[in-house]
Design an enzyme around this catalytic site. Structure first.
Site, short mmCIF file in Angstrom:
data_model
loop_
_atom_site.label_atom_id
_atom_site.label_comp_id
_atom_site.label_asym_id
_atom_site.label_seq_id
_atom_site.Cartn_x
_atom_site.Cartn_y
_atom_site.Cartn_z
CB SER A 44 -14.71 7.41 -4.53
OG SER A 44 -14.00 7.58 -5.73
CG ASP A 195 -15.71 3.58 -6.38
OD1 ASP A 195 -16.56 3.90 -5.53
OD2 ASP A 195 -15.05 4.43 -7.02
#
Length: 339
Positions: A44, A195
């Site tokens: 991320s 993610d």
């Protein structure tokens, strides 16, 4: 610090705008000529920092990496000036960095629980795409002396995939930061990804398997511990995210701690895990910030986080710099308590 060179690798957690703290840490570490950064594992926001730094380093060494990071985070703040998510007057008057009193943020939070990004964002618009294209020379990543390991989670299998330098594209980085309630899954090689925090935040395994360095420095953004019990809905969701995003990392560290207790860990991968030295840059600030501040891209906030990151890295180097290349500075045995 005048000392012999030490080779290390860095593990960079994700956390939205909180990644500006990592920007500060990297900025400070890059000032130390005796430190050689062999590899970066990121997820991320950690993935963004890692890619920006590695590309900048490929073209201009440590100075180029610092300049690239400055440029990227300045662009994040500039783009944030036009974001609909801003602190409310009440938040500002109270001196809070969160947007918990912002009607738009509250509405978005409720809306995301009723409607998916496939309903409200059919074109799959992602503001990160333009930023990444403008501030990362992806061709440079292929020749960068810093090895990258970027994690994204395969939606279909639930397993993490680690992308290396030559595989990294804007889509890979967007996948690593793809929160499923906000963005459609990112397709790579015909597979959908979310993610990377769900499967490794960040992933430690490639740092052990692929690199020469035996020293890993973690730059955390998600507190492992928080005082008290969360009571409000937002506090409960924030803590759930922190627990889930730390789970895989803690499992890897527990394995490292267990292998150190084995009389003979062998001569292959077990031995590699057993001899790893682990370190962590202190980050007490994150336990005082809430989830909504991860969307706060005001320059004032990002600058504060960078300053805190630099100060934390300086404190880490002062306290533990002489132990790098010698011994761990985190007691991994604590992670075995209760196991």
């Amino acid at each position: 610090m005048d000392r012999a060179p030490v080779t290390v690798d860095l593990a960079l957690q994700g956390g939205g705008a909180h990644g500006a703290f990592t920007w500060g840490v990297l900025d400070r570490l890059l000032e130390e000529e005796w430190l050689t950064i062999e590899g970066l594992s990121g997820t991320s926001a950690g993935a963004m920092n890692a890619a920006v730094m590695a590309a900048g380093f490929a073209s201009g060494g440590a100075a180029g990496a610092r300049k690239a990071l400055d440029g990227y985070w300045n662009a994040v703040a500039e783009a944030g000036r036009y974001s609909p998510f801003q602190r409310s007057p009440l938040d500002r008057m109270a001196g809070r960095w969160t947007m918990d009193s912002s009607p738009l943020f509250i509405g978005m939070d409720l809306f995301s629980r009723l409607f998916s990004p496939y309903d409200v964002n059919p074109g799959s618009f992602n503001p990160l795409q333009k930023l990444l294209a403008e501030h990362i020379e992806f061709d440079r990543l292929k020749t960068s002396p810093i090895q990258l390991f970027i994690t994204a989670t395969n939606v279909r299998t639930g397993r993490g995939r680690v992308f290396r330098n030559a595989e990294i594209t804007p889509e890979v980085l967007m996948a690593s930061a793809c929160l499923p309630t906000l963005f459609q899954a990112v397709e790579i090689d015909g597979e959908p990804y979310w993610d990377g925090g769900y499967s490794g935040n960040p992933t430690i395994t490639p740092l052990v398997r692929d690199l020469v360095s035996d020293d890993t420095i973690l730059v955390p953004l998600n507190p492992v511990e928080r005082p008290g019990v969360p009571r409000s809905a937002s506090e409960i969701m924030n803590r759930l995210n922190e627990v889930s995003f730390n789970a895989v990392l803690l499992k890897e560290l527990r394995m490292m701690a267990l292998l150190r207790k084995v009389a003979d860990p062998g001569t292959t991968e077990g031995a590699q895990w057993a001899r790893m030295r682990f370190h962590m840059v202190p980050n007490r600030l994150m336990a005082t910030l809430g989830y909504s501040s991860k969307l706060n891209t005001e320059w004032e906030f990002l600058s504060m986080l960078k300053t805190e990151g630099r100060a934390s890295a300086a404190d880490f180097l002062q306290r533990n710099g002489d132990k790098l290349g010698v011994s761990s500075t985190i007691d991994l045995d604590i992670l075995l308590e209760g196991v």
